[in-house]
Design an enzyme around this catalytic site. Structure first.
Site, PDB file in Angstrom:
ATOM      1  N   PRO A  62       7.565  -2.755 -27.121  1.00  0.00           N
ATOM      2  CA  PRO A  62       6.849  -3.762 -27.916  1.00  0.00           C
ATOM      3  C   PRO A  62       6.468  -4.981 -27.072  1.00  0.00           C
ATOM      4  CG  PRO A  62       8.814  -2.986 -29.065  1.00  0.00           C
ATOM      5  CD  PRO A  62       8.873  -2.411 -27.675  1.00  0.00           C
ATOM      6  N   GLY A  63       5.372  -5.626 -27.482  1.00  0.00           N
ATOM      7  CA  GLY A  63       4.936  -6.861 -26.814  1.00  0.00           C
ATOM      8  C   GLY A  63       4.475  -6.644 -25.388  1.00  0.00           C
ATOM      9  N   ARG A  64       4.108  -5.436 -25.067  1.00  0.00           N
ATOM     10  CA  ARG A  64       3.666  -5.056 -23.714  1.00  0.00           C
ATOM     11  C   ARG A  64       4.734  -5.316 -22.651  1.00  0.00           C
ATOM     12  NH1 ARG A  64      -1.349  -3.240 -24.384  1.00  0.00           N
ATOM     13  NH2 ARG A  64      -2.652  -4.216 -25.948  1.00  0.00           N
ATOM     14  N   LEU A  65       5.985  -5.378 -23.095  1.00  0.00           N
ATOM     15  CA  LEU A  65       7.078  -5.561 -22.127  1.00  0.00           C
ATOM     16  C   LEU A  65       7.569  -4.172 -21.716  1.00  0.00           C
ATOM     17  CD1 LEU A  65       8.866  -8.542 -23.912  1.00  0.00           C
ATOM     18  CD2 LEU A  65       7.184  -8.602 -22.054  1.00  0.00           C
ATOM     19  N   HIS A  66       6.620  -3.404 -21.192  1.00  0.00           N
ATOM     20  CA  HIS A  66       6.891  -1.996 -20.907  1.00  0.00           C
ATOM     21  C   HIS A  66       7.919  -1.829 -19.792  1.00  0.00           C
ATOM     22  CE1 HIS A  66       3.363  -1.737 -23.318  1.00  0.00           C
ATOM     23  NE2 HIS A  66       2.596  -2.262 -22.385  1.00  0.00           N
TER      24      HIS A  66
END
Ligand SMILES: Cc1cc2nc3c(=O)[nH]c(=O)nc-3n(C[C@H](O)[C@H](O)[C@H](O)COP(=O)(O)O)c2cc1C
Length: 194
Positions: free
Chosen positions: A171-175
């Site tokens: 989530p939140g592009r906190l890949h």
């Protein structure tokens, strides 16, 4: 388990999950090559074999990618399995599979695909539409009532990985990005910012 064995096992598990999905072509991967001048090109091919020796695909050795690999035997692969929200990037050196291996895989191909491999001078300009069908008919006649031999220009390549990156959506592009990389003869595991 050593670091490389861990990367192989991770890919094996993820690949099995991808193959269990109800999606077309779960074995498809983007294959990037660069020619002698460093000019990049990319296309989709199918992964046919994966084991600790590397990633195998089959193609026409005289194609654009085949010629690029002859001049510069390095390549990169990209798998993206959208339903899993996972991406795998692989980089490494490429070499040809053995004649025995290529013949064994060739024998599993449908006859029409075998004829097609003779008929298509892959990546060459076609004089006019319909030429491919004409060549298919020509080779069907040539090999009528006979097994279709493997064309000398049709074979497999094995990419031996020097780096395998697992990208996992969060989530939140906190890949999450984890890379297994060969450095100075040993494999190490690193985390990479997304
Ligand atoms: C889903 C999919 C799978 C493909 N699999 C292969 C393959 O395994 N081998 C191959 O030579 N071309 C395959 N192709 C065709 C290539 O993408 C490409 O058009 C062809 O190999 C010529 O590439 P080149 O001119 O860059 O050498 C596939 C295309 C798609 C869309």
């Amino acid at each position: 388990m050593d670091v490389y064995a861990e990367a192989v096992q991770r890919f094996r598990e993820l690949y099995a999950r991808a193959q269990a999905l109800d999606i077309p072509e779960p074995t498809a991967m983007s294959l990037a090559t660069a020619d002698a001048d460093g000019r990049p090109s990319v296309r989709t091919v199918l992964l046919k074999v994966f084991d600790e020796r590397g990633f195998v695909f089959y193609t026409n050795k005289l194609s654009r990618k085949g010629r690029a690999l002859a001049a510069n035997p390095r390549a990169a692969l990209c798998f993206h399995w959208q339903p899993l929200q996972e991406q795998v990037l692989v980089e490494g050196a490429v070499s040809g599979v053995s004649v025995v291996e290529a013949d064994a895989y060739w024998a599993t191909r449908a006859r029409i695909s075998q004829i097609g491999a003779w008929a298509s001078t892959q990546s060459e300009t076609m004089g006019r539409k319909g030429e491919l069908e004409r060549r298919v008919t020509e080779f069907e006649q040539k090999f009528a009532d006979k097994p279709v031999p493997r064309p000398p220009h049709w074979s497999g390549f094995r990419l031996k990985p020097e780096s395998i990156e697992f990208w996992s959506s969060r989530p939140g592009r906190l890949h999450e990005r984890e890379r297994y990389v060969a450095a100075d003869g040993a494999w190490k595991h690193i985390w990479v910012y997304p």
